[in-house]
Design an enzyme around this catalytic site. Structure first.
Site, mmCIF file in Angstrom:
data_model
loop_
_atom_site.group_PDB
_atom_site.id
_atom_site.type_symbol
_atom_site.label_atom_id
_atom_site.label_comp_id
_atom_site.label_asym_id
_atom_site.label_seq_id
_atom_site.Cartn_x
_atom_site.Cartn_y
_atom_site.Cartn_z
ATOM 1 N N THR A 285 0.849 -1.195 0.000
ATOM 2 C CA THR A 285 0.000 0.000 0.000
ATOM 3 C C THR A 285 0.883 1.243 0.000
ATOM 4 O O THR A 285 2.063 1.182 0.335
ATOM 5 C CB THR A 285 -0.862 0.069 1.280
ATOM 6 O OG1 THR A 285 0.004 0.420 2.381
ATOM 7 C CG2 THR A 285 -1.555 -1.232 1.560
ATOM 8 N N ASP A 286 0.281 2.348 -0.359
ATOM 9 C CA ASP A 286 0.975 3.591 -0.113
ATOM 10 C C ASP A 286 0.844 3.900 1.379
ATOM 11 O O ASP A 286 0.148 3.207 2.134
ATOM 12 C CB ASP A 286 0.392 4.710 -1.005
ATOM 13 C CG ASP A 286 1.367 5.862 -1.176
ATOM 14 O OD1 ASP A 286 1.242 6.605 -2.153
ATOM 15 O OD2 ASP A 286 2.281 5.995 -0.337
ATOM 16 N N TYR A 287 1.493 4.931 1.792
ATOM 17 C CA TYR A 287 1.685 5.276 3.202
ATOM 18 C C TYR A 287 0.358 5.303 3.989
ATOM 19 O O TYR A 287 -0.475 6.151 3.749
ATOM 20 C CB TYR A 287 2.317 6.672 3.232
ATOM 21 C CG TYR A 287 2.930 7.111 4.523
ATOM 22 C CD1 TYR A 287 2.141 7.605 5.549
ATOM 23 C CD2 TYR A 287 4.302 7.060 4.700
ATOM 24 C CE1 TYR A 287 2.720 8.036 6.738
ATOM 25 C CE2 TYR A 287 4.886 7.493 5.888
ATOM 26 C CZ TYR A 287 4.084 7.986 6.907
ATOM 27 O OH TYR A 287 4.659 8.418 8.068
#
Ligand code: GLC
Length: 747
Positions: free
Chosen positions: A261-263
Site C-alpha cells: 500500500t501507499d503510506y
C-alpha cells in the site's frame, strides 16, 4: 534458497509470523533516526509486532541497516531477514533532474543507464527496494506530483517506465541492483481539480487507453512490486479495489509479486468511508490481494482475528506471505541479509566523478529552451564581455534537487553561481539574490527535515544573513545596471511541488515577478532560467524575457548543466512532455484532445458556438513535444512505404531532417497518428514513436520509422484492444504542433 525451500519455510511459520511479513514499519519502530515517521506509540505497535515485522520503510545508511538487521535477526525465530524499502525516485546521493526533466530528454536508453548507476549507489547504502518508478500520467499542472512523473503521454511514459525498471534491475547482482516498485497504481495523477489525494473518476475506456499503459509497461518490464494509490477508482479506493488489484493486475496482467500500500493507505479506507474500522479495512485490503500494509497496525492487529473468525482464510495469508518471502529470496536476502551494503561500498560509489558526469550529461538533455530571441543565448564565455548579471533566489541556491530527493545531501549540489564562476571566474560576472523566494512561507507549513528550507530562504549557497527586501532589490538592480545581460534564476519554492504540493496559482511567485519587472525596466537583454516541479503559466512573464530555459529541479549537477547550455557547451535538445498552459483555467490540459462535435477550427458553426474559451486560447502556450535548440532544423519529404497497411505488416515512414545551422545538434523526431473515424472518438493526435537524431552542421538525415497495426489499437469494452479498418493520418515533426502529415488506409 530454492523455491521449494521457501515453501518449506512458510510451512514452519506460525500465523503471527506470517502476518508479520505483511507489515512494514518505519525506522522509528526500530530505534532509527528516521526521515519522517513517528514513534511506535503513534502506531500502537509492540515489541512483539516489531520482532515479526517483514520490512522497513525509508531507512537507509549501511551502518543503520546492519544495526537494525542484526538486532532483528538476533531475536527472529526463523531468521527471516527484513527487507529495506525506500524512496529513491530519481537519484540517491547523485540526484538527477526530476522525472519531468528526465522525460524531457526523450532518451529512455540514457535514463536506463542512469538508473543502473542510481541502483548501485543506493544498494551500497542499504536500499533493497525502491518505491520507483512513479508512472502516473499527469495532465493537471495544479497537482504537485507532476514533478515525479515523465509526462502526459502514455506512449512516452511507458517507454520511460520500462527503462527505469530495467535500470534499477541493472545486471541483477545484489550490490548493483534494487528491486523496483511501480506506483501509484492506479490513476493517481488525475485527481479532480488537481487537488492532492482527491477523487479520481473516469471511464474505463479512458483509464485503459490513457492511464493504465505505463503501469503495464513497468509490470511487463519486471517490476517487482506494485504500490496502491491513495485515490478511488470507480468509487472504490485502490487499496480495497479487488477488480483493479486482483482481476486486472494479477488476473489479466499476470503480476505475481507483492502489492504494497501507499503510506498508511489501509487505515485510510476508514477516511474514505468504505471501512468502519481497522478490522473492516484489513478485510477489504486482503480481499484486494494487497500484501504489505505500509505504516499502520491494521494487518498486525486485525488479521489474526479475521482468520480466527473465518473472514480471511489462512490461504489468503499464506499467498501474501509467500509473495513477500519470494521477493526476499529473489533479492538473495537469505544468503546475504545486507545485500553487500557497507560504509566502504558507499564511499566507493557515492557521487563518483562518473556519476556526477552522468547526471550533468542527462541534465543537459533535460533542459528545455522555450524561447530565444535576439540571439541572447548562448552567452559568451569571455569573462566580462558582455558582463553577465545572475539574479534571483535560485542564483546561488542548493535547493535544486527537488522535493522527493529526501535522502540526498543537498550540500553536494553545485549552484548556478558556482558554475558561472567556473566558466567566467569570480570577477567575470556578478550575482544577487534580488528577492525572497516567496512573500509568504506559511503555505509551506512544516515538513520534517525541510523545515529550515520552508521557513527561510538561502540568501547564499549555504544560507547566510537575511537582508531586507529593499536591500535585496537595490543590490540586484545596481548589479543589473552595470551589466550587459541579465540571467534571471527564478522558480517555485522547492516545497511548492511534490506530494501535498497542489496549488491553484501556477504562475511564478509574486516577489520574483516584481523583481523581473524592475530588472526589465533597465532595458537589458534577459534570459530566464526556471526551477519548478510542474508546468507553469508563464504568460505574464514570457514577454519580459528574451530567452527562457526550463531547468526543472535539475539535481546535484544542475548548476553546471544549466551553465553548459547557457554558455553553449551543450546545444539544448530537451522537449516538453507536459503542456504549459496560458493560464491555470485551461487545466487539465494535454495535446491528445478529442475533436468534439464543434472543433474550434473547422466547425461549421459560427465563431461563438464552437468548443473554445472566450478569454483564452485552447492551445498550450508551450505545447507537448516543444523545445528549441541553438540550431534550426527543417523537416521535409514525409514518405510512406504504402498507402495501405495490412494487419501483420509494417508501414515504412520516413522523413528528411536538415540541420540548417552551423552548429551540431540533436532533433527529437516525433511520430504521431490520427485515427480519423472509429467506433469511439480518437485523439486528434497520439504519439506512437520518437527518435533522437544527431545532426552535424548542415547535415541532412533521412529518419525512418516502422508503424504496425498493433500501434493503431485502442481499448473498448466490446472488443478489448483492437484496431479498426479505415483512414489514418501519420504526422511527423519536431513537436506536437509543427507537423508534416500523410494518409494511409488500414485494411
Ligand atoms: C508517500 C508517497 C509514495 C511514497 C510512500 C513512502 O506518501 O505517496 O510515493 O513512496 O509514501 O514514502
Amino acid at each position: 534458497m530454492k523455491p521449494e525451500e521457501v515453501l518449506e519455510l512458510l510451512g514452519r511459520m506460525t500465523l503471527k509470523e506470517k502476518i508479520g511479513q505483511l507489515v512494514q514499519l518505519d525506522g522509528g519502530c526500530f530505534g532509527a533516526g528516521d526521515v519522517v515517521s513517528g514513534p511506535r506509540a503513534k502506531l500502537g505497535v509492540t515489541q512483539e509486532d516489531v520482532d515479526v515485522c517483514g520490512s522497513v520503510l525509508n531507512v537507509l545508511g549501511a551502518e543503520e541497516v546492519h544495526r537494525i538487521q542484526d538486532a532483528y535477526l538476533e531475536r527472529s525465530r526463523l531468521k527471516i531477514p527484513l527487507v529495506f524499502m525506500a524512496d529513491v525516485i530519481y537519484g540517491y546521493q547523485t540526484v538527477y533532474p526530476i522525472p519531468l526533466g528526465l522525460g524531457a530528454t526523450w532518451d529512455p536508453d540514457l535514463i536506463r543507464e542512469d538508473y543502473a548507476l542510481v541502483a548501485e549507489e543506493a544498494a551500497a547504502d542499504g536500499c533493497m527496494v525502491t518505491f520507483s518508478p512513479a508512472v502516473d500520467i499527469v495532465r493537471d499542472a495544479r497537482w504537485g506530483r507532476c514533478l515525479e512523473m515523465s509526462g502526459e503521454d502514455p506512449c512516452l511514459t511507458s517507454r520511460f517506465a520500462k527503462a527505469m525498471v530495467e535500470g534499477f534491475h541493472g545486471d541483477g547482482t545484489p550490490a548493483r541492483s534494487v528491486a523496483s516498485c511501480v506506483k501509484h497504481f492506479a490513476g493517481y495523477g488525475a485527481p479532480e481539480a488537481g487537488r492532492e489525494y482527491n477523487t479520481v473518476d473516469m471511464s474505463e475506456w479512458r483509464f485503459r487507453n490513457e492511464y493504465l499503459p505505463p503501469y503495464k509497461a513497468a509490470v511487463d518490464a519486471g517490476a517487482d512490486l506494485v504500490m496502491t494509490s491513495f485515490n478511488t477508482i470507480d468509487g472504490v479506493p485502490a487499496t480495497a479495489n479487488k477488480w483493479l488489484m486482483d482481476d486486472l493486475l494479477r488476473g489479466e496482467w499476470g503480476f505475481d509479486g507483492p502489492v504494497i500500500t501507499d503510506y498508511a493507505a489501509v487505515a485510510e479506507l476508514i477516511g474514505h468511508g468504505v471501512a468502519a474500522d481497522a478490522r473492516e479495512a484489513t478485510r477489504l485490503a486482503m480481499g484486494a490481494t494487497v500484501d504489505i500494509d505500509m505504516k499502520t497496525a491494521c494487518y498486525a492487529h486485525e488479521l489474526e482475528g479475521l482468520v480466527a473468525d473465518g473472514v480471511v482464510s489462512v490461504e489468503q495469508v499464506d499467498a501474501a506471505c509467500l509473495r513477500v518471502l519470494t521477493l526476499k529470496n529473489r533479492l538473495g536476502l537469505f544468503e546475504d541479509p545486507y545485500r553487500g551494503c557497507s560504509a566502504e561500498r558507499r564511499e566507493e560509489v557515492t557521487c563518483t566523478p562518473d556519476r556526477l558526469a552522468s547526471a550533468r550529461k542527462t541534465c543537459g538533455e533535460a533542459l528545455v529552451l522555450l524561447k530565444n530571441e535576439g540571439g541572447v543565448l548562448p552567452l559568451s564565455k569571455e569573462a566580462g564581455s558582455p558582463r553577465v548579471a545572475l539574479i534571483g533566489p535560485y542564483a546561488n541556491s542548493r535547493d535544486i534537487i527537488g522535493m522527493w530527493a529526501i535522502h540526498a545531501d543537498k550540500s553536494r549540489s553545485v549552484t548556478l553561481a558556482e558554475a558561472f564562476e567556473e566558466v567566467l571566474g569570480a570577477d567575470g560576472f556578478g550575482w544577487a539574490q534580488g528577492c525572497k523566494m516567496l512573500d509568504d512561507y506559511s503555505e509551506l507549513g512544516e515538513f520534517g527535515k525541510y523545515v529550515g528550507v520552508a521557513a527561510g530562504f538561502g540568501a547564499g549557497a549555504d544560507g547566510g544573513e537575511k537582508p531586507s527586501a529593499d536591500e535585496l532589490l537595490a543590490e540586484a538592480l545596481e548589479l543589473a545596471e552595470r551589466s550587459d545581460v541579465v540571467v534571471m534564476a527564478l522558480g517555485e519554492h522547492m516545497l511548492q511541488s511534490g506530494e501535498g504540493g497542489a496549488r491553484t496559482d501556477i504562475t511564478l511567485p509574486a516577489p520574483q515577478k516584481r523583481l523581473l519587472k524592475r530588472v526589465r525596466e533597465l532595458g537589458k537583454p534577459v534570459a530566464l532560467v526556471l526551477f519548478n516541479g510542474r508546468p507553469l503559466a508563464l504568460t505574464d512573464v514570457a514577454d519580459d524575457c528574451d530567452a527562457i530555459l526550463e531547468a526543472w529541479f535539475p539535481g546535484t549537477a544542475g548548476g553546471r548543466a544549466v551553465a553548459d547550455v547557457l554558455f553553449g557547451d551543450v546545444n539544448p535538445s530537451g522537449r516538453l512532455t507536459v503542456s504549459f498552459p496560458h493560464n491555470v483555467g485551461q487545466e487539465p490540459l494535454y495535446y491528445a484532445q478529442f475533436s468534439t462535435g464543434r472543433p474550434a477550427k473547422g466547425s461549421t458553426h459560427s465563431g461563438r458556438f464552437v468548443s473554445r474559451y472566450m478569454d483564452a486560447p485552447n492551445e498550450a502556450l508551450f505545447p507537448f513535444g516543444y523545445g528549441l535548440s541553438y540550431h534550426t532544423a527543417r523537416y521535409e519529404g514525409l514518405r510512406l512505404g504504402s498507402d495501405v497497411l495490412h494487419a501483420g505488416e509494417k508501414l515504412a515512414v520516413s522523413v528528411d531532417v536538415v540541420n540548417e545551422s552551423q552548429v551540431a545538434g540533436t532533433e527529437v523526431v516525433q511520430l504521431y497518428i490520427h485515427d480519423l473515424f472509429a467506433s469511439r472518438v480518437r485523439p486528434v493526435l497520439e504519439l506512437r514513436d520518437f527518435r533522437r537524431v544527431e545532426l552535424a552542421p548542415g547535415e541532412k538525415k533521412t529518419v525512418g520509422f516502422e508503424l504496425c497495426e498493433e500501434q493503431l489499437r485502442f481499448w473498448t469494452r466490446e472488443h478489448g484492444w483492437a484496431s479498426e479498418p479505415g483512414r489514418f493520418e501519420v504526422l511527423v515533426g519536431p513537436n506536437s504542433r509543427d507537423l508534416l502529415s500523410a494518409g494511409f488506409e488500414l485494411v
